[in-house]
Scaffold this motif. Structure first.
Motif, short mmCIF file in Angstrom:
data_model
loop_
_atom_site.label_atom_id
_atom_site.label_comp_id
_atom_site.label_asym_id
_atom_site.label_seq_id
_atom_site.Cartn_x
_atom_site.Cartn_y
_atom_site.Cartn_z
N LEU A 199 -2.43 -3.40 -7.15
CA LEU A 199 -2.17 -3.21 -5.85
C LEU A 199 -1.14 -3.21 -5.02
N GLU A 200 -0.34 -4.32 -5.22
CA GLU A 200 1.11 -4.12 -4.81
C GLU A 200 2.03 -2.81 -5.61
N GLY A 201 1.58 -2.71 -6.92
CA GLY A 201 2.71 -1.44 -7.16
C GLY A 201 1.81 -0.69 -7.07
N VAL A 202 0.64 -0.09 -6.66
CA VAL A 202 0.23 1.64 -5.78
C VAL A 202 1.36 1.22 -5.19
N ARG A 203 0.63 0.82 -3.96
CA ARG A 203 1.25 0.23 -2.25
C ARG A 203 3.07 0.99 -2.30
N SER A 204 3.78 0.08 -3.40
CA SER A 204 4.72 0.61 -2.69
C SER A 204 5.34 1.64 -4.35
N LEU B 15 1.80 6.90 -5.13
CA LEU B 15 0.20 6.31 -4.88
C LEU B 15 0.26 6.12 -4.07
N ALA B 16 1.25 5.70 -2.74
CA ALA B 16 1.16 4.79 -2.13
C ALA B 16 -0.25 4.59 -1.04
N MET B 17 -1.25 6.33 -0.89
CA MET B 17 -2.11 6.60 0.03
C MET B 17 -3.30 6.35 -0.04
N LEU B 18 -2.66 5.86 -1.55
CA LEU B 18 -4.41 5.82 -2.76
C LEU B 18 -5.46 4.64 -2.54
N PRO B 19 -6.84 5.29 -2.06
CA PRO B 19 -8.02 4.14 -1.69
C PRO B 19 -7.97 3.42 -2.78
N ALA C 130 -2.08 -6.67 1.45
CA ALA C 130 -1.56 -5.78 0.43
C ALA C 130 -1.90 -4.37 0.64
N GLY C 131 -2.51 -4.65 1.40
CA GLY C 131 -3.31 -3.27 1.59
C GLY C 131 -4.16 -2.87 1.21
N VAL C 132 -5.39 -4.05 0.76
CA VAL C 132 -6.33 -2.93 -0.13
C VAL C 132 -7.45 -2.96 0.52
N ASN C 133 -8.63 -1.74 0.81
CA ASN C 133 -8.80 -0.67 1.44
C ASN C 133 -10.83 -1.51 1.38
N GLY C 134 -10.86 -2.22 0.31
CA GLY C 134 -12.46 -3.22 0.19
C GLY C 134 -12.20 -3.62 -0.23
N TYR C 135 -12.62 -4.87 -0.35
CA TYR C 135 -13.33 -6.01 -0.23
C TYR C 135 -14.02 -6.59 -0.90
N GLY D 276 -3.45 -4.13 -15.49
CA GLY D 276 -2.86 -3.20 -14.27
C GLY D 276 -2.05 -2.88 -15.37
N ASN D 277 -1.73 -2.92 -16.73
CA ASN D 277 -0.20 -2.64 -17.30
C ASN D 277 -0.75 -1.56 -17.71
N THR D 278 -2.13 -0.80 -18.34
CA THR D 278 -2.59 0.10 -18.35
C THR D 278 -3.00 1.42 -17.58
N ALA D 279 -3.76 0.81 -16.53
CA ALA D 279 -3.84 1.45 -15.45
C ALA D 279 -3.30 2.38 -14.72
N LEU D 280 -2.20 1.27 -14.18
CA LEU D 280 -0.89 2.18 -13.39
C LEU D 280 -0.32 2.94 -14.33
N PRO D 281 0.34 2.94 -15.65
CA PRO D 281 0.89 4.54 -16.30
C PRO D 281 -0.83 6.04 -16.28
N ALA D 282 -1.77 5.54 -15.81
CA ALA D 282 -3.04 6.15 -16.27
C ALA D 282 -2.41 6.74 -14.46
N LEU D 283 -2.24 5.92 -13.39
CA LEU D 283 -2.71 6.64 -11.74
C LEU D 283 -1.19 6.96 -11.82
N ARG D 284 -0.32 6.98 -12.73
CA ARG D 284 1.03 7.90 -12.35
C ARG D 284 0.99 9.18 -13.03
N ARG D 285 0.11 9.86 -14.23
CA ARG D 285 0.33 9.89 -14.68
C ARG D 285 -0.64 11.28 -13.99
N GLY D 286 -1.09 10.82 -12.58
CA GLY D 286 -2.23 11.52 -11.63
C GLY D 286 -3.81 12.11 -11.58
N GLY D 287 -3.63 12.40 -10.03
CA GLY D 287 -5.58 13.15 -10.11
C GLY D 287 -5.60 11.83 -9.48
N PHE D 288 -5.60 11.18 -9.64
CA PHE D 288 -6.75 10.31 -9.41
C PHE D 288 -6.83 10.02 -7.88
#
Lengths: 136, 248
Positions: A70-75, A79-83, A102-107, A40-52
């Motif tokens: 997941l919680e980081g994304v939703r808050s 990113l809140a709407m990212l599947p 926590a708002g996962v779209n699939g498990y 998650g520590n490397t994923a969150l900055p990558a997600l915040r750089r955008g485009g996913f």
């Protein structure tokens, strides 16, 4: 329904072999625009750089877990709407419920098949285009 | 006045007698009674000392029996190294297999794609829909296809053989893990003995377990193993059922 083959997907797993397997399965489904992160520590900055357009994440990872990611994304308003699709060996009922809350779209529980991955992806994007993003 | 009971079983009686003797001013008799009382005290002390010595001896002996614990302590870093090696071996094998598959898949794709295209034209030929020039091209392409089918075939064979050989890790990792399981068993036995020697019973701590469970849930438990309780799902169908039963 047809999935957008050009969508940008981030695959997060601490095991490089699992990332490679998921990447191969996604390629088999026609997706080529795939990036990877190992927790998650490397994923969150990558997600915040955008485009996913989609996040596929494991749960149990050494740094930031998939649930925390997941919680980081939703808050994060950006990113809140990212599947988010969780692909994990975590199989306790309480955990699955916690992920859903926590708002996962699939498990998807490991071990999984190519057709399960395809089915869940389709379901996620069907629901999103129908206007509700709840998981299945 | 009679002398003190030589067995000295009644300290209270002796004490009363001592008081009587002192009151009567019989110093010599009083001295004797005091001696008897002192002897009783000494005997008691020696007996208790004996019991303590025996217990100490027993404890030291059990600790010697558990010198295996020291060996185990030496073995643990070794076990860590072994398990890390297992991770390395399985990771290497998985990557080797994936590489074999990734290089084999395009070959298989290419073969089936070209076979399909050629088959369509072959059907046209059978229906006599090809002119001479087209047939000449077709037979040249069929020729090329045969050559590349052979080439791809042997490359695929090599890929599959490599994927096969990559599975040889199982034998070694199995042996390593079996040794570590034996070590864990030794540790368990040693710890149980130690607890027994120290005379304490392992008390189950029930307080705050729910809080701890929740934290563990959040961190993740890792893959479930067979035989775990009802709170674990078995397969994707149960996940789907659970989520839909909750209205997700």
């Amino acid at each position: 329904m047809a999935l957008d083959k050009h969508m940008k997907i981030l695959v997060v797993d601490d095991f490089s072999t699992m990332r490679r397997i998921i990447r191969n399965l996604l390629r088999e489904l026609g997706f080529e625009n795939i990036s990877e992160a190992d927790d998650g520590n490397t994923a969150l900055p990558a997600l915040r750089r955008g485009g996913f357009d989609l996040l596929i994440t494991d749960w149990n990872m050494p740094g930031m877990t998939g649930l925390e990611l997941l919680e980081g994304v939703r808050s994060d308003p950006e990113l809140a709407m990212l599947p988010v699709l969780m692909v994990t060996a975590e199989a306790k009922r309480e955990q699955i419920i916690a992920a859903a809350q926590a708002g996962v779209n699939g498990y998807i529980v490991k071990p999984f098949t190519a057709s399960t991955l395809k089915e869940k992806l389709q379901k996620i994007f069907e629901r999103i285009s129908a206007g509700s993003g709840s998981p299945s | 006045m009679k002398n003190a009971d030589p067995q000295g079983r009644e300290p209270l009686a002796l004490a009363r007698r001592l008081v009587e003797q002192l009151e009567a001013g019989d110093g010599e008799a009083a001295q004797q009674t005091i001696d008897v009382l002192a002897r009783i005290r000494e005997t008691e002390l020696f007996r208790e000392l004996g019991v303590l010595t025996r217990e100490l001896h027993k404890a030291l002996k059990s600790l010697q029996v558990d010198s295996r614990l020291c060996e185990i302590a030496d073995d643990i870093p070794d076990a860590r190294a072994r398990l890390s090696h297992v991770i390395e071996l399985t990771e290497r094998a998985a990557h080797r297999t994936l590489t074999a598959i990734e290089s084999g898949l395009p070959l298989a794709d290419d073969l089936s794609h070209r076979a399909r295209v050629l088959a369509e034209r072959w059907q046209k030929f059978l229906r006599r829909e090809l002119c001479v020039e087209e047939f000449r091209n077709l037979s040249r392409e069929v020729d090329e296809f045969f050559a590349s089918a052979q080439r791809h075939g042997s490359q695929l064979q090599a890929c599959l053989a490599d994927a096969l050989m990559a599975q040889d890790y199982q034998d070694r990792t199995g042996q390593i893990i079996r040794r570590v399981i034996a070590l864990v068993q030794d540790v368990e036995d040693g710890l149980v003995k130690l607890v027994r020697i120290s005379g304490q019973h392992a008390t189950r701590q029930t307080e705050r377990t729910t809080e701890r469970d929740m934290e563990r849930d959040r961190r993740g438990h890792g893959p479930p193993i067979p035989g775990q309780g009802d709170d674990v799902v078995h397969g994707q169908d149960e996940v789907d059922d659970l989520l839909s039963s909750l209205g997700f």
